[in-house]
Design a protein around this motif. Structure first.
Motif, PDB file in Angstrom:
ATOM      1  N   ALA A 114      -3.750  -5.357  -5.042  1.00  0.00           N
ATOM      2  CA  ALA A 114      -2.896  -4.774  -6.090  1.00  0.00           C
ATOM      3  C   ALA A 114      -2.811  -5.697  -7.299  1.00  0.00           C
ATOM      4  N   SER A 157       1.302  -8.181   4.454  1.00  0.00           N
ATOM      5  CA  SER A 157       1.196  -7.653   3.079  1.00  0.00           C
ATOM      6  C   SER A 157       0.146  -8.360   2.239  1.00  0.00           C
ATOM      7  N   GLU A 207      -3.039  -6.529   0.842  1.00  0.00           N
ATOM      8  CA  GLU A 207      -2.683  -5.473  -0.118  1.00  0.00           C
ATOM      9  C   GLU A 207      -2.157  -6.072  -1.422  1.00  0.00           C
ATOM     10  N   LYS A 211       2.041   3.274  -0.088  1.00  0.00           N
ATOM     11  CA  LYS A 211       1.737   1.834  -0.186  1.00  0.00           C
ATOM     12  C   LYS A 211       2.901   1.093  -0.834  1.00  0.00           C
ATOM     13  N   ALA A 227       0.099   4.857  -5.699  1.00  0.00           N
ATOM     14  CA  ALA A 227       0.457   4.024  -4.553  1.00  0.00           C
ATOM     15  C   ALA A 227       1.621   4.645  -3.776  1.00  0.00           C
ATOM     16  N   THR A 287       2.140  -2.327  -2.650  1.00  0.00           N
ATOM     17  CA  THR A 287       1.593  -2.166  -4.000  1.00  0.00           C
ATOM     18  C   THR A 287       2.689  -1.758  -4.980  1.00  0.00           C
TER      19      THR A 287
END
Ligand code: Y39
Ligand code: Y39
Ligand code: FE
Ligand code: FE
Ligand code: FE
Length: 230
Positions: free
Chosen positions: A169, A162, A165, A102, A97, A105
């Motif tokens: 995650a 967010s 994601e 990311k 990640a 994550t």
């Protein structure tokens, strides 16, 4: 609530206790080392939070040294090979990640899932720890709430962008924590830590974190249930 009942005296010097401690202590030492590294990585990813994140990484380094002292105090050699393997999948997901930029994550893995894992484990350990380790762990767990709070505050401020994601995650990483718990449950039991109590404390801390970030009860139920897909 087994941990609220009278706790039988534990002999910290039996071979059985020390054998289990060699793995749990190693997991905690390795976890603190990786948490230190993860916050340094996050400091590079979040330039405006750099100083704060470097501060968190320094706390993790002190935690690691504290738990190394706990092992030495009991004359236990931590099984670091076991511990590296234990965390390898979660660690790999964090590194992948971070390589992809990311940050959401990365924060979910370190500041929510791993911190809640630590908070549950340390709170359950404190009442059954030896005197030396209890004092160390009491100091450490207070700081773990600070680390969890960092993730909550950042993710709350960026909640709408967010959300997707975070859900992905969560789906990828919550089942890993569930498997990790099952791998250490027998050793934790030897130390006087009940698996049911660990799950309960973890789910309370993680559910509260998701709520603080902005998820509703229905989201929280759905995301928690995704941990069961083991
Ligand atoms: O943020 C942190 O300091 C986390 C790295 C530490 C996690 C330690 C994980 C503890 C799990 C022990 C399992 C005992 C049942
Ligand atoms: O049975 C359940 O409640 C499972 C959904 C939840 C998966 C979450 C895994 C809990 C890990 C606990 C770690 C304690 C240190
Ligand atoms: Fe209970
Ligand atoms: Fe820590
Ligand atoms: Fe931490």
């Amino acid at each position: 609530m087994p941990q609220l009942e009278a706790i039988p005296a534990i002999d910290f010097q039996t071979e059985t206790y020390k054998d289990a401690y060699s793995r749990i202590n190693a997991i905690v030492i390795e976890g603190e080392q990786e948490a230190h590294d993860n916050y340094l990585t996050l400091a590079q990813m979040l330039a405006d939070k750099k100083e704060e994140l470097i501060g968190l990484s320094k706390m993790e380094n002190r935690h690691m040294k504290g738990f190394q002292a706990c092992g030495r105090n009991l004359k236990v050699t931590p099984d670091m090979v076991f511990a590296k393997e234990f965390f390898s999948e979660l660690h790999g997901n964090f590194q992948k990640a971070s390589a992809e930029g990311k940050v959401v994550t990365c924060l979910l893995i370190q500041s929510l899932i791993i911190e809640c894992f630590a908070i549950a484990a340390y709170n359950i350990y404190i009442p059954v720890a030896d005197d030396f380790a209890r004092k160390i762990t009491e100091g450490v767990v207070k700081e773990e709430y600070t680390h969890l709070n960092f993730g909550e505050v950042w993710l709350e401020a960026h909640f709408e962008e967010s959300k997707a994601e975070l859900e992905a995650a969560n789906r990828q990483n919550l089942p890993i924590i569930w498997r990790l718990l099952n791998k250490v449950a027998d050793d934790a039991q030897v130390l006087g830590m009940e698996k049911d109590a660990l799950i309960e404390d973890f789910m309370i801390a993680y559910g509260e974190a998701l709520e603080n970030i902005g998820f509703n009860n229905r989201d929280i139920m759905r995301m928690s249930a995704q941990g069961l897909v083991a």
